[in-house]
Design an enzyme around this catalytic site. Structure first.
Site, PDB file in Angstrom:
ATOM      1  N   ARG A 154       2.381   2.421   9.433  1.00 12.13           N
ATOM      2  CA  ARG A 154       1.523   3.187  10.219  1.00 12.13           C
ATOM      3  C   ARG A 154       2.434   3.724  11.612  1.00 12.13           C
ATOM      4  O   ARG A 154       1.961   4.389  12.335  1.00 12.13           O
ATOM      5  CB  ARG A 154       0.295   2.228  11.031  1.00 12.13           C
ATOM      6  CG  ARG A 154      -0.898   1.992  10.055  1.00 12.13           C
ATOM      7  CD  ARG A 154      -1.872   1.410  10.558  1.00 12.13           C
ATOM      8  NE  ARG A 154      -3.048   1.450   9.590  1.00 12.13           N
ATOM      9  CZ  ARG A 154      -3.565   0.463   8.740  1.00 12.13           C
ATOM     10  NH1 ARG A 154      -2.722  -0.772   8.908  1.00 12.13           N
ATOM     11  NH2 ARG A 154      -4.429   0.657   7.823  1.00 12.13           N
TER      12      ARG A 154
ATOM     13  N   SER B 220      11.759  -0.531   5.173  1.00  9.04           N
ATOM     14  CA  SER B 220      12.598  -1.563   5.247  1.00  9.04           C
ATOM     15  C   SER B 220      11.842  -2.836   5.044  1.00  9.04           C
ATOM     16  O   SER B 220      12.465  -3.954   4.536  1.00  9.04           O
ATOM     17  CB  SER B 220      13.552  -1.666   6.610  1.00  9.04           C
ATOM     18  OG  SER B 220      14.271  -0.456   6.349  1.00  9.04           O
TER      19      SER B 220
ATOM     20  N   HIS C 210       9.199  -3.584   3.560  1.00 11.43           N
ATOM     21  CA  HIS C 210       8.728  -3.702   2.011  1.00 11.43           C
ATOM     22  C   HIS C 210      10.007  -4.028   1.269  1.00 11.43           C
ATOM     23  O   HIS C 210      10.103  -4.863   0.251  1.00 11.43           O
ATOM     24  CB  HIS C 210       8.213  -2.359   1.414  1.00 11.43           C
ATOM     25  CG  HIS C 210       6.905  -1.875   1.888  1.00 11.43           C
ATOM     26  ND1 HIS C 210       6.646  -0.770   2.653  1.00 11.43           N
ATOM     27  CD2 HIS C 210       5.647  -2.842   2.263  1.00 11.43           C
ATOM     28  CE1 HIS C 210       5.510  -0.936   3.402  1.00 11.43           C
ATOM     29  NE2 HIS C 210       4.759  -1.894   2.886  1.00 11.43           N
TER      30      HIS C 210
ATOM     31  N   MET D 267       0.733  -1.240   0.087  1.00 12.82           N
ATOM     32  CA  MET D 267      -0.172   0.084   0.064  1.00 12.82           C
ATOM     33  C   MET D 267       0.805   1.085  -0.017  1.00 12.82           C
ATOM     34  O   MET D 267       0.342   2.215   0.173  1.00 12.82           O
ATOM     35  CB  MET D 267      -0.853   0.010   1.185  1.00 12.82           C
ATOM     36  CG  MET D 267      -1.921  -1.251   1.171  1.00 12.82           C
ATOM     37  SD  MET D 267      -3.399  -0.930   2.258  1.00 12.82           S
ATOM     38  CE  MET D 267      -2.655  -0.707   3.535  1.00 12.82           C
TER      39      MET D 267
END
Ligand code: AMP
Length: 518
Positions: free
Chosen positions: A198, A35, A37, A30
């Site tokens: 988040r 890190s 990802h 998203m």
């Protein structure tokens, strides 16, 4: 790197890859890349010809009243990160592009407007699904769409979202998607906090509190390992105690089977310990797999680095079982060579091996650590013949062969208490091994050792330069092949054995193992 915002655009770009059988690795995200990802991207980069990252804040998986509007969006920065990470294609569609049918797309409100993919309620109704109704239907729907649009060979998901991972694995099995799901370990900050887009919402004080998620998981893991606490109630209590937030801030804590997600009364073989916590309005999740089994040591590395000798001797020294995966591949190669099936007839080979009964037994002769049987027939010596050696790489590169052997190895691995070697043993077969060693040596050193070995065996001596050439070629083939390519697990310890005697290598591994255990 190319950015596409339309389905037509990305599919046109991918057409030649599909037609030429190039492997495509998909990393669905998203965005707001971090890190965690990047680790998925790096796994995909190592395994595939083409890497596609999708960036799409999927409204369907946000329940009403959640943080859909606030969710960080930073496409330009993300594209730059992808470019630097060697991504080939970024697919970042708009909501209208992906859901042209729906007037309004959010959570359950669109159920009547869109075809939904609905995973089993037993997997979606508890844990994150309880406080996020419709979330996993939204995830399953968008992942299905992305699989259909991109048609990847492999898709990469983080263990950080363990419930999502289990549901996607189930989706792929139930709907027969021809895609391999690759799970990547959780990437954490120095403090233990798992990376998450988040985390950006957290105040400095909440960020400090957030370290409590990992601390709790670690406490429970230690209680299992050091005090043999297996009972779910006790483990969940340990997870909750000493939390730097009030009890009402827990959304849930759970101990479940990592595949079926059904609650466990106690950890038998393994359990997924998971929690979600509200820090202010931010909901954070984390988890850890708990295992109640004897240790596994995984030894990877290029051909000719001495893996099999070292593995065998480490097993002997520590009193663990030597899982000779090379012998398993040799056994199947022997089986194919002694059948009517041609080596390159992949469908025929798949059929043949699906019926095969393979056994590894502790060897009864001192020079044979493992005895091998194929369909009840003793083949220990036969699998070491030159013709098997010549054909084993071609057999090992076949998907069905790998799947059969990996599932067999994992089955034996459930019990633990073994040392295993193989080219992807620490990355793919036992990603949760207690100790991973990447054993390597320079090409020159490996060529010298091979020459010595040939001399000792009284075989024809091959010129050093020729041996080096052959080793280089083998390395390139093993690193580039589509299935189980040679790669070092990010958490593996590299051991370069140039100039070390076998005894010194064994001593080093045993020392690392003892350190790991303490
Ligand atoms: P998201 O962008 O949050 O939907 O995440 C995209 C993928 O990255 C999912 O498969 C996540 O599980 C994975 N991921 C997110 N954070 C981490 C992390 N800290 N470690 C490993 N994988 C992660």
């Amino acid at each position: 790197m190319r950015l596409f915002k339309t389905i037509a655009g990305v599919r046109t770009e991918l057409k030649s890859a599909w037609q030429t059988d190039q492997t495509v690795g998909l990393v669905p995200t998203m965005g707001a890349l971090h890190s965690g990802h990047l680790s998925l991207i790096s796994h995909a980069r190592q395994d595939n010809d083409l890497v596609v990252v999708t960036i799409f804040v999927n409204p369907l998986q946000f329940e009403p009243g959640s943080d859909l509007e606030q969710y960080p969006r930073q496409l330009e920065q993300d594209c730059q990160i992808c470019e630097e990470a060697g991504v080939d294609i970024v697919f970042a569609p708009t909501v209208g592009e992906l859901y042209p049918q729906a007037k309004q797309v959010q959570g359950t409100e669109t159920q009547e407007e869109l075809t939904h993919v609905v995973p089993p309620a037993s997997m979606t109704s508890q844990m994150c699904g309880e406080s996020r109704p419709g979330h996993f239907q939204g995830v399953a729907t968008v992942v299905t769409k992305l699989f259909n649009i991109i048609q990847p060979t492999r898709a990469y998901f983080g263990e950080k979202d363990a419930q999502q991972l289990a549901i996607i694995r189930r989706l792929v099995t139930d709907l027969n998607f021809p895609v391999e799901i690759c799970a990547c370990p959780i990437v954490r900050e120095e403090s233990g906090l798992a990376y998450s887009s988040r985390n950006q919402y957290l105040t400095p004080q909440q960020r400090k509190q957030a370290q409590g998620l990992y601390q709790g998981l670690k406490r429970a893991k230690q209680a299992l390992e050091q005090k043999q606490v297996r009972d779910a109630t006790e483990l969940l209590e340990i997870l909750r105690e000493d939390a730097p937030w009030s009890p009402s801030q827990f959304d849930y804590t759970a101990l479940v089977d990592p595949e079926t997600l059904q609650p466990l009364k106690k950890v038998e073989k393994k359990g997924l310990l998971a929690l979600a916590v509200y820090l202010g309005k931010t909901r954070l999740i984390d988890n850890m797999i708990l295992r109640d089994r004897a240790p596994i040591i995984a030894i990877d590395g290029p051909a000719g680095a001495g893996k099999s000798t070292v593995t065998r001797l480490v097993a002997k020294k520590l009193g663990l079982l030597y899982l000779d995966t090379g012998a398993m591949y040799r056994a199947l190669t022997w089986l194919v060579l002694n059948s009517e099936t041609a080596i390159d007839d992949e469908a025929g080979v798949a059929e043949l091996i699906s019926q095969c009964d393979l056994e590894l037994l502790v060897g009864s002769r001192p020079d044979v650590p493992v005895e091998v049987r194929v369909n009840g027939k003793e083949v220990t010596d036969a699998i070491r013949s030159a013709i098997v050696t010549r054909n084993v790489s071609a057999i090992a590169a076949q998907k069905a062969v790998r799947e059969k052997l990996v599932s067999q190895q994992r089955e034996w691995g459930e019990k633990g208490g073994l040392v295993a070697e193989g080219r992807d043993i620490g990355t793919n077969v036992f990603p949760h091994a207690d100790l991973k060693i990447f054993l390597t040596a320079s090409v020159t050193e490996r060529a010298k050792r091979r020459q010595k070995e040939l001399t000792a065996q009284g075989k024809e001596i091959i010129d050093l330069a020729q041996l080096q050439g052959e080793i280089e070629q083998r390395d390139a083939y093993d690193s580039d092949r589509a299935i189980a390519p040679l790669k070092k697990a990010p958490d593996a310890i590299e051991l370069i054995t140039d100039g070390l005697s076998i005894e010194e290598v064994i001593a080093k591994i045993v020392q690392l193992y003892e350190r790991e255990k303490s």
